[in-house]
Design an enzyme around this catalytic site. Structure first.
Site, PDB file in Angstrom:
ATOM      1  N   TYR A   1     -45.730 108.169  47.034  1.00  0.00           N
ATOM      2  CA  TYR A   1     -45.600 109.601  47.286  1.00  0.00           C
ATOM      3  C   TYR A   1     -44.147 109.887  47.605  1.00  0.00           C
ATOM      4  CZ  TYR A   1     -46.125 114.156  49.607  1.00  0.00           C
ATOM      5  OH  TYR A   1     -46.011 115.480  49.979  1.00  0.00           O
TER       6      TYR A   1
ATOM      7  N   ASP B   1     -36.935 105.375  47.947  1.00  0.00           N
ATOM      8  CA  ASP B   1     -37.461 106.375  48.869  1.00  0.00           C
ATOM      9  C   ASP B   1     -37.879 105.644  50.149  1.00  0.00           C
ATOM     10  OD1 ASP B   1     -38.794 108.229  50.341  1.00  0.00           O
ATOM     11  OD2 ASP B   1     -40.052 108.963  48.694  1.00  0.00           O
TER      12      ASP B   1
ATOM     13  N   LYS C   1     -38.383 111.172  58.365  1.00  0.00           N
ATOM     14  CA  LYS C   1     -39.231 110.680  59.452  1.00  0.00           C
ATOM     15  C   LYS C   1     -38.441 110.116  60.645  1.00  0.00           C
ATOM     16  CE  LYS C   1     -43.367 110.710  56.706  1.00  0.00           C
ATOM     17  NZ  LYS C   1     -43.486 110.531  55.279  1.00  0.00           N
TER      18      LYS C   1
END
Ligand code: PLP
Length: 431
Positions: A143, A238, A271
């Site tokens: 994702y 990512d 995050k």
């Protein structure tokens, strides 16, 4: 007794689609009523009924120090007094950029944005702008946020590009995205043989945390790097989830240990680097990053980018997790949790496999660790849902879907870990 969570959920559904502002929070995969959080402290949060839970989500990764760490709280309070947002540069943005760059030698420059979605979307645009190519490869089960070109599933074969996985994504946009199976070397080779000169980049989660916890194998990661370099495509890691989470230097530092010289061209972070505030980043070598506006032709901007409160929160978080021994202690705690879950499953004869790195873990109700998305989806979802609700009823909050990773914070105590293993053992008995 009335259930305040249920009452809030019913009320939320009147004003917010599905009652939530991000779909996984709605408990659709596991059924039941989402817990509305009233407050959180350390390793715990309390729901609207005042019930306490040991929190293994930690806002899906950012809360690596636990909730309300004193140093972070103080930095945020101080920053708030100085102003919420200016739309003009601040010294703290430089400090945060310098701090991150010192941890990630693959990057010489970075840009701060407000969400992981924004960062990956911008990284793809930058890769396309820097290479002058439109097409790119992503992997099933990874994702990368909800930008149009990333909400794509595989077409009918490697010669064809993808189809949208969401309504509202034009098929023309999806047609530039090639979706391959994770850890499948043959498909990777074939895709580069067919499309190499057209590819702007390969984007990959080095440890895929959005299909629970699946590592890219060393040969697979090495081959991604080699094929990108050979064909003039960029390798985009990512690390929104894994960055400063599996190790201070992210998953790339873990791969570089086994593959000397390994480095991505572009890294995406989010995050943990925001410590729970809306903050993310993407960066890489100077020559690539200088393609961005105002220096170069690739446009990218943000009203709240580098927000002064978010950067204060991120900086304070990074300073705490950079202390000597922090990751060793966090890793040991996570390993203890995983070992406890494994032995609880073994004691009850439940098929179970698990893996972890740093403060991130994943487990599967499968006898061996899966290597790709179709294997992850072989997990028994009825059993997982029983496990989820059994743990929830015992005050342990794990992700409400079997394809999500888990997170341990520095605030989780040995007693929390032990209580979790005990709760798991009780629930395994009933599976
Ligand atoms: C969470 C996540 C994103 C998206 O970040 P948001 O801040 O939710 O937009 C992108 N990539 C990965 C790997 C993620 O885990």
């Amino acid at each position: 007794m009335s259930d305040n969570n249920l009452a809030l959920f019913e009320r939320a559904r009147q004003s917010i689609p599905g009652g939530v502002n991000s779909p996984v929070r709605a408990f659709r995969a596991v059924g039941g009523t989402p817990r509305f959080v009233q407050r959180a402290e350390g390793a715990y949060f309390w729901d609207a009924n005042g019930t306490r839970y040991i929190d293994y989500i930690g806002s899906w990764g950012p809360m690596i120090l636990g909730h309300g760490h004193p140093a972070v709280l103080q930095a945020v309070q101080k920053a708030a007094l100085d102003g919420f947002s200016f739309g003009a540069p601040t010294e703290r943005e430089i400090e945060l950029a310098e701090e991150i760059l010192s941890l990630y030698p693959s990057m010489q420059m970075l840009r701060l944005v407000s969400s992981g979605t924004e960062a990956t979307m911008s990284a793809i645009r930058l890769a396309r702008g820097a290479t002058g190519r439109s097409k790119f490869i992503k992997f099933e089960g990874c994702y990368h946020g909800h930008a149009d070109s990333l909400l794509v599933k595989a077409g009918s074969g490697l010669a064809t590009f993808g189809h949208p996985t969401s309504a509202g994504v034009p098929p023309e946009v999806a047609q530039h995205t090639l979706v391959l199976e994770y850890n499948n070397l043959e498909q990777l080779e074939e895709a580069f043989a067919l499309h190499g000169p057209e590819l702007a980049c390969v984007i990959i989660e080095p440890i895929a945390g959005n299909m629970n916890f699946v590592r890219a194998s060393l040969p697979f990661m090495a081959r991604c790097r080699e094929l990108c370099s050979r064909h003039g495509a960029l390798l985009v890691l990512d690390e929104v989830m894994t960055g400063c989470r599996v190790a201070l230097g992210g998953a790339q530092s873990v791969y570089a240990r086994a593959l000397p010289g390994f480095a991505p061209d572009i890294t995406v972070l989010g995050k943990v680097i925001g410590g729970g505030m809306p903050l993310a980043a993407f960066g890489g070598p100077r020559a690539i990053m200088e393609q961005l506006a105002p220096l170069g032709p690739v446009y990218q901007a943000g009203t709240l980018s580098g927000n002064p409160i978010a950067t204060a929160c991120g900086l304070a978080t990074l300073r705490e997790i950079s202390r000597p021994g922090f990751f060793e202690a966090l890793s040991a705690r996570t390993r203890t949790l995983v070992a406890g879950l494994k032995s609880a499953a073994a004691a009850e004869g439940v098929a179970f496999s698990a893996d972890c790195d740093g403060g991130m873990f994943g487990f599967f109700l499968l006898p061996t660790l899966p290597q790709n998305y179709p294997q992850v989806m072989k997990s028994d979802s009825d059993k997982f849902n029983k496990l989820f609700h059994g743990l929830l009823a015992r005050g342990v909050y794990i992700a409400p879907a079997l394809y999500e990773a888990g997170f341990v914070s520095a605030a989780h105590t040995d007693a929390d870990i032990e209580a979790t293993a005990q709760a798991a053992r009780e629930v395994f008995k009933t599976l």
